[in-house]
Scaffold this motif. Structure first.
Motif, PDB file in Angstrom:
ATOM      1  N   GLU A  49      28.725  64.384  33.796  1.00  0.00           N
ATOM      2  CA  GLU A  49      28.005  65.344  32.950  1.00  0.00           C
ATOM      3  C   GLU A  49      26.609  65.629  33.508  1.00  0.00           C
ATOM      4  O   GLU A  49      25.635  65.749  32.754  1.00  0.00           O
ATOM      5  CB  GLU A  49      27.956  64.863  31.503  1.00  0.00           C
ATOM      6  N   GLU A  89      29.308  70.710  26.949  1.00  0.00           N
ATOM      7  CA  GLU A  89      28.064  71.490  26.997  1.00  0.00           C
ATOM      8  C   GLU A  89      28.069  72.544  28.094  1.00  0.00           C
ATOM      9  O   GLU A  89      27.198  73.415  28.113  1.00  0.00           O
ATOM     10  CB  GLU A  89      26.858  70.564  27.167  1.00  0.00           C
ATOM     11  N   GLU A 124      29.682  78.028  27.080  1.00  0.00           N
ATOM     12  CA  GLU A 124      28.901  78.867  26.168  1.00  0.00           C
ATOM     13  C   GLU A 124      29.799  79.444  25.092  1.00  0.00           C
ATOM     14  O   GLU A 124      29.383  79.642  23.957  1.00  0.00           O
ATOM     15  CB  GLU A 124      28.230  79.993  26.942  1.00  0.00           C
ATOM     16  N   SER A 183      28.284  78.547  30.335  1.00  0.00           N
ATOM     17  CA  SER A 183      26.933  79.047  30.107  1.00  0.00           C
ATOM     18  C   SER A 183      26.333  79.479  31.437  1.00  0.00           C
ATOM     19  O   SER A 183      26.797  79.083  32.517  1.00  0.00           O
ATOM     20  CB  SER A 183      26.068  77.957  29.480  1.00  0.00           C
TER      21      SER A 183
END
Length: 359
Positions: A115, A154, A157, A168
């Motif tokens: 991540e 994460e 988006e 994103s």
């Protein structure tokens, strides 16, 4: 509270004909964990033949020798920059942590960062991946060990409906060239997928049964594809995002998934047992847009009491004393039967713990 524990000894284990590609993450942020040799024996005795290790722990690598357990091993975040900026450092890392243990340890994937995209270290991920891959080529191991990176939710988006999945802008900057590298090296993207956190953060909109894979009917209809569970929707949103980056056929491996037994909304032993049981059963089918077997790693082998916040401490399948937290029923995924369609028999005695919880 548990009313009582019943012990049942079985002298014959029959695994279903289609062995599932399920592994378990071996996290070590806990006090009083068993020795690496005991942990490896615990994996094998429970028919778990895939492991994720979050860094090259030499004692664990020695314990894994000739175990038949296939390994997904991380490059720690603290080493990303040095491996990105120095091909010789990457060569040293591969020689010390991979080549030195091959072939007695079966490495499958090297996860360059967990991540790290997006974030302060994201710029180092692809250069480090390239250097590690080049080192594996030099060592003659690139056809056996694939280099990737592990990303979390994460990076997306947009994820609803799954076909609208898109990275994103911050993530796309790094993931677009990473995806091209993975396609060129025939490597999968590693994805940490947790329906639990989506449910816990959106319980008014997401049903528990949809998150736990308990639904039998369609919950989300997305064009020609019907979704009965959140896990599939999350993975297919990543597939859609990859296609938007111009990569059409990139495989996805689920590098983490799990459900906590305590410490957060919806966290309980019953829910954790239900999710893990359903995940083990489900991965053999793949997802609506990518049917077929899906490799997945459960987080994690042990409760880890040194993690924070509280919910992160309670994802384990076992207590540090190796007592199962809830009953386990892993399909035998032994190397000699990998990909074959036949029943697997074992003469080993197995201990099954049955937990009875009063209503």
């Amino acid at each position: 509270m548990i009313a009582f524990v019943a012990l049942l000894v079985s002298t014959l284990i029959i695994a279903p004909a289609s062995a599932q590609l399920i592994g378990v993450c071996y996290g070590m942020q806990a006090a009083n964990l068993p020795s690496p040799a005991e942990v490896v024996n615990l994996y094998r005795s429970n028919n778990i033949y895939r492991m994720r290790l979050y860094g090259p722990d030499q004692a664990v690598l020695q314990a894994l020798a000739n175990s038949g357990i296939r390994l997904l091993m991380d490059v720690p975040m603290t080493e990303l920059q040095s491996l990105a900026t120095s091909s010789s450092a990457a060569m040293d890392w591969v020689l010390s942590n991979v080549a030195a243990h091959w072939p007695s340890v079966t490495f499958r994937y090297i996860a360059v960062g967990n991540e790290a995209v997006p974030g302060d270290l994201a710029q180092h991920v692809l250069p480090a991946m390239r250097n590690v891959h080049s080192a594996l080529v030099t060592a003659g191991l690139a056809s056996h060990v694939k280099v990737s990176t592990s990303v979390g939710a994460e990076v997306l988006e947009s994820s609803f409906p799954p076909s609208a999945g898109a990275f994103s802008t911050d993530a796309s900057t790094f993931l677009s060239p990473i995806a091209a590298f993975l396609a060129n090296t025939s490597s999968p993207l590693l994805v940490n997928a947790y329906p639990y956190f989506v449910y816990a953060d959106n319980y008014a909109q997401v049903s528990l049964s949809y998150a736990l894979m308990n639904e039998t009917g369609t919950v989300v209809q997305d064009g020609e594809f019907a979704y009965t569970n959140l896990f599939d929707a999350m993975i297919d949103s990543v597939h859609a995002a990859l296609k938007r980056e111009g990569v059409q056929q990139l495989a996805v491996v689920v590098s983490e998934s799990g459900w906590p037994t305590a410490g957060g909304y919806g966290a309980s032993v019953l829910n954790a047992q239900t999710y893990i049981k359903n995940l083990i059963r489900h991965v053999g089918r793949g997802t609506p847009t990518s049917p077929g077997k899906l490799e997945a790693y459960i987080n994690g082998m042990f409760d880890e009491n040194l993690k924070s916040p509280e919910v992160e401490r309670n994802f384990g399948l076992f207590k540090p004393n190796m007592e199962p937290i809830y009953p386990l029923n892993f399909v035998g995924d032994r190397p000699e039967f990998d990909g074959q369609s036949e029943s697997i028999f074992s003469g080993n005695i197995r201990l099954i713990v049955s937990l009875h919880v009063p209503s």
